[in-house]
Design a protein around this motif. Structure first.
Motif, PDB file in Angstrom:
ATOM      1  N   TRP A 199     -24.290  -8.706  -5.372  1.00  0.00           N
ATOM      2  CA  TRP A 199     -23.639  -7.275  -5.184  1.00  0.00           C
ATOM      3  C   TRP A 199     -24.068  -6.992  -3.731  1.00  0.00           C
ATOM      4  O   TRP A 199     -23.084  -6.962  -3.005  1.00  0.00           O
ATOM      5  CB  TRP A 199     -24.933  -6.600  -5.780  1.00  0.00           C
ATOM      6  CG  TRP A 199     -24.388  -6.808  -7.481  1.00  0.00           C
ATOM      7  CD1 TRP A 199     -24.014  -7.523  -8.748  1.00  0.00           C
ATOM      8  CD2 TRP A 199     -25.316  -7.384  -8.390  1.00  0.00           C
ATOM      9  NE1 TRP A 199     -23.797  -7.578  -9.770  1.00  0.00           N
ATOM     10  CE2 TRP A 199     -25.465  -7.402  -9.987  1.00  0.00           C
ATOM     11  CE3 TRP A 199     -27.131  -6.732  -8.200  1.00  0.00           C
ATOM     12  CZ2 TRP A 199     -26.115  -7.945 -10.615  1.00  0.00           C
ATOM     13  CZ3 TRP A 199     -27.951  -6.319  -9.359  1.00  0.00           C
ATOM     14  CH2 TRP A 199     -27.480  -6.652 -10.430  1.00  0.00           C
ATOM     15  N   LEU A 200     -24.950  -7.788  -3.001  1.00  0.00           N
ATOM     16  CA  LEU A 200     -25.201  -7.458  -1.205  1.00  0.00           C
ATOM     17  C   LEU A 200     -23.898  -7.716  -0.777  1.00  0.00           C
ATOM     18  O   LEU A 200     -23.245  -7.187   0.307  1.00  0.00           O
ATOM     19  CB  LEU A 200     -26.476  -8.262  -1.347  1.00  0.00           C
ATOM     20  CG  LEU A 200     -26.791  -7.652   0.366  1.00  0.00           C
ATOM     21  CD1 LEU A 200     -26.993  -6.551   0.722  1.00  0.00           C
ATOM     22  CD2 LEU A 200     -28.126  -8.720   0.762  1.00  0.00           C
ATOM     23  N   ARG A 201     -23.461  -9.065  -1.177  1.00  0.00           N
ATOM     24  CA  ARG A 201     -22.229  -9.833  -1.048  1.00  0.00           C
ATOM     25  C   ARG A 201     -20.949  -8.695  -0.378  1.00  0.00           C
ATOM     26  O   ARG A 201     -20.325  -8.488   0.383  1.00  0.00           O
ATOM     27  CB  ARG A 201     -22.170 -11.481  -1.064  1.00  0.00           C
ATOM     28  CG  ARG A 201     -20.925 -12.005  -0.042  1.00  0.00           C
ATOM     29  CD  ARG A 201     -20.686 -13.037  -0.743  1.00  0.00           C
ATOM     30  NE  ARG A 201     -20.139 -13.723  -1.957  1.00  0.00           N
ATOM     31  CZ  ARG A 201     -20.538 -14.587  -3.411  1.00  0.00           C
ATOM     32  NH1 ARG A 201     -21.240 -14.084  -3.379  1.00  0.00           N
ATOM     33  NH2 ARG A 201     -19.527 -14.937  -4.100  1.00  0.00           N
ATOM     34  N   LEU A 202     -21.021  -8.285  -1.681  1.00  0.00           N
ATOM     35  CA  LEU A 202     -19.693  -7.769  -2.021  1.00  0.00           C
ATOM     36  C   LEU A 202     -19.599  -6.032  -1.203  1.00  0.00           C
ATOM     37  O   LEU A 202     -19.016  -5.374  -0.802  1.00  0.00           O
ATOM     38  CB  LEU A 202     -19.743  -7.253  -3.471  1.00  0.00           C
ATOM     39  CG  LEU A 202     -18.156  -6.377  -3.845  1.00  0.00           C
ATOM     40  CD1 LEU A 202     -17.243  -6.711  -3.757  1.00  0.00           C
ATOM     41  CD2 LEU A 202     -18.133  -6.223  -5.477  1.00  0.00           C
ATOM     42  N   ARG A 203     -20.625  -5.671  -0.995  1.00  0.00           N
ATOM     43  CA  ARG A 203     -21.551  -4.534  -0.479  1.00  0.00           C
ATOM     44  C   ARG A 203     -20.767  -4.339   1.255  1.00  0.00           C
ATOM     45  O   ARG A 203     -20.370  -3.901   1.729  1.00  0.00           O
ATOM     46  CB  ARG A 203     -22.905  -4.135  -0.532  1.00  0.00           C
ATOM     47  CG  ARG A 203     -23.575  -3.266  -1.257  1.00  0.00           C
ATOM     48  CD  ARG A 203     -22.972  -1.942  -1.280  1.00  0.00           C
ATOM     49  NE  ARG A 203     -23.262  -1.038  -2.339  1.00  0.00           N
ATOM     50  CZ  ARG A 203     -22.430  -0.141  -3.215  1.00  0.00           C
ATOM     51  NH1 ARG A 203     -21.385  -0.437  -2.473  1.00  0.00           N
ATOM     52  NH2 ARG A 203     -23.349   0.816  -4.204  1.00  0.00           N
ATOM     53  N   LEU A 204     -21.432  -5.360   1.666  1.00  0.00           N
ATOM     54  CA  LEU A 204     -21.200  -5.940   3.313  1.00  0.00           C
ATOM     55  C   LEU A 204     -19.758  -6.037   3.772  1.00  0.00           C
ATOM     56  O   LEU A 204     -18.928  -5.558   4.703  1.00  0.00           O
ATOM     57  CB  LEU A 204     -21.508  -6.659   3.883  1.00  0.00           C
ATOM     58  CG  LEU A 204     -23.117  -6.780   3.223  1.00  0.00           C
ATOM     59  CD1 LEU A 204     -23.913  -8.657   3.556  1.00  0.00           C
ATOM     60  CD2 LEU A 204     -23.640  -6.385   4.302  1.00  0.00           C
ATOM     61  N   ILE A 205     -18.767  -6.990   2.287  1.00  0.00           N
ATOM     62  CA  ILE A 205     -17.624  -7.530   2.091  1.00  0.00           C
ATOM     63  C   ILE A 205     -16.972  -5.662   2.618  1.00  0.00           C
ATOM     64  O   ILE A 205     -15.744  -5.474   3.247  1.00  0.00           O
ATOM     65  CB  ILE A 205     -16.979  -7.801   1.157  1.00  0.00           C
ATOM     66  CG1 ILE A 205     -17.941  -9.172   1.721  1.00  0.00           C
ATOM     67  CG2 ILE A 205     -15.454  -7.954   2.293  1.00  0.00           C
ATOM     68  CD1 ILE A 205     -17.028 -10.293   0.571  1.00  0.00           C
ATOM     69  N   ASP A 206     -16.969  -5.342   1.406  1.00  0.00           N
ATOM     70  CA  ASP A 206     -17.056  -3.293   1.281  1.00  0.00           C
ATOM     71  C   ASP A 206     -16.709  -2.524   2.344  1.00  0.00           C
ATOM     72  O   ASP A 206     -15.619  -1.954   2.855  1.00  0.00           O
ATOM     73  CB  ASP A 206     -16.817  -2.837  -0.121  1.00  0.00           C
ATOM     74  CG  ASP A 206     -16.377  -3.296  -1.169  1.00  0.00           C
ATOM     75  OD1 ASP A 206     -15.803  -3.933  -0.998  1.00  0.00           O
ATOM     76  OD2 ASP A 206     -17.106  -2.945  -2.263  1.00  0.00           O
ATOM     77  N   ALA A 207     -17.514  -2.622   2.944  1.00  0.00           N
ATOM     78  CA  ALA A 207     -18.128  -2.306   4.563  1.00  0.00           C
ATOM     79  C   ALA A 207     -17.788  -3.138   5.039  1.00  0.00           C
ATOM     80  O   ALA A 207     -17.177  -2.099   6.454  1.00  0.00           O
ATOM     81  CB  ALA A 207     -19.498  -2.070   4.791  1.00  0.00           C
ATOM     82  N   GLY A 208     -16.268  -3.973   5.528  1.00  0.00           N
ATOM     83  CA  GLY A 208     -15.864  -3.991   6.494  1.00  0.00           C
ATOM     84  C   GLY A 208     -16.695  -4.924   7.487  1.00  0.00           C
ATOM     85  O   GLY A 208     -15.647  -5.299   8.796  1.00  0.00           O
ATOM     86  N   PHE A 209     -17.659  -5.355   7.147  1.00  0.00           N
ATOM     87  CA  PHE A 209     -18.095  -6.141   7.856  1.00  0.00           C
ATOM     88  C   PHE A 209     -17.758  -8.047   7.540  1.00  0.00           C
ATOM     89  O   PHE A 209     -18.154  -9.015   8.155  1.00  0.00           O
ATOM     90  CB  PHE A 209     -19.922  -6.307   7.672  1.00  0.00           C
ATOM     91  CG  PHE A 209     -20.628  -5.308   8.108  1.00  0.00           C
ATOM     92  CD1 PHE A 209     -19.900  -4.732   9.203  1.00  0.00           C
ATOM     93  CD2 PHE A 209     -21.491  -4.568   7.016  1.00  0.00           C
ATOM     94  CE1 PHE A 209     -20.771  -2.951   9.352  1.00  0.00           C
ATOM     95  CE2 PHE A 209     -21.473  -3.373   7.182  1.00  0.00           C
ATOM     96  CZ  PHE A 209     -21.546  -2.833   8.465  1.00  0.00           C
TER      97      PHE A 209
END
Length: 287
Positions: free
Chosen positions: A179-189
């Motif tokens: 879930w944390l990884r998906l958050r970072l990807i979605d944020a554009g990082f």
């Protein structure tokens, strides 16, 4: 199947309400049985197992049915939410499956077919953590999943499934890390690296994920998902704080992440990561 002494009423075998009638409420009230899945019960002393799950599903799907979706994942031993206690499993089955295996005489969609379907059907964070779990278990391979997914083109959820399979990674050690990884990807990082080894004086550390190739002022960004089970209490919090201090000395800026940071509505996680990376996160959050 199960060798137990008393009570004799079902010898530990799963059973349905039809098989016990008016005694059901009495047995439940006496804490002598528990519900395994919707409409299926078992002696309270029988531990959870893949064998028990298959036997329970066999009672509630037709003989020509094939367990699929979350039910198939459950039989294969994959948790599809991991967000606190799951709701009781409800049997999902089909007669149209082509990629089928047998688990204790129950026909189930194969791990590959199940993972592809979950990538298409589940909400994105749960889809990613479920596919990561399949990869981590060794029951599915990422490239085989991507090849198999082409057969689903045109079906509902296909685009999401393709996205999830691109992001999937067997190195994710827990649903929280997925879930944390998906958050970072979605944020554009961009996609972070996983299970990063950091060598220190006399010992090594392993970070859940981070950006080792993007140093800022000589420091690198690492993030760790601190689950409630392993990171609660004064002793655990003191240990985590000491660990972060040691990693800071080795050139790592660590952002600890808890469940509310991932599932809450305020984008504190994205803002903290963006502040360190000198990058504006993509907002609003997608989930």
């Amino acid at each position: 199947m199960f060798r137990y002494d008393l009570p004799y009423y079902f010898a530990g075998l799963p059973f349905t309400p039809r098989q016990v009638g008016r005694k059901l409420a009495w047995l439940l009230g006496g804490n002598e049985i528990r519900q395994v899945m919707k409409g299926v019960y078992v002696d309270i002393r029988i531990p959870d197992s893949l064998e028990l799950r298959a036997d329970a599903v066999r009672l509630v799907i037709p003989p020509d049915g094939v367990a699929c979706g979350r039910t198939a994942a459950w039989i294969h031993g994959i948790d599809t939410t991991a967000l606190g206690p799951e709701c009781l499993m409800e049997a999902r089955w089909t007669r149209d499956a082509t990629d089928v295996v047998e688990v204790r005489d129950v026909r189930v969609t194969s791990p590959v077919a199940t993972a592809v379907e979950l990538a298409m059907q589940l909400p994105r964070p749960f889809a990613l953590s479920a596919v990561d779990a399949f990869l981590r278990s060794g029951k599915a391979d990422r490239w085989i999943l991507r090849a198999a997914s082409t057969a689903y083109e045109g079906r509902r959820g296909f685009r999401q499934g393709e996205e999830i399979l691109r992001y999937a990674d067997r190195r994710a050690a827990s649903p929280g890390e997925s879930w944390l990884r998906l958050r970072l990807i979605d944020a554009g990082f961009g996609r972070p690296d996983l299970q990063i080894r950091v060598d220190g004086a006399g010992r090594s550390y392993r970070l859940d994920l981070g950006y080792p190739d993007r140093p800022i002022d000589g420091r690198r960004l690492g993030l760790e998902y601190d689950s409630d089970a392993w990171h609660s209490g004064a002793k655990a919090e003191s240990r985590d704080e000491n660990r972060r201090t040691e990693l800071e000395a080795l050139g790592w800026h660590i952002i600890p992440v808890r469940r509310p940071d991932v599932w809450g509505s305020y984008p504190a996680l994205e803002l903290a990561a963006g502040a360190f990376l000198c990058q504006h996160p993509r907002l609003p959050r997608r989930w």
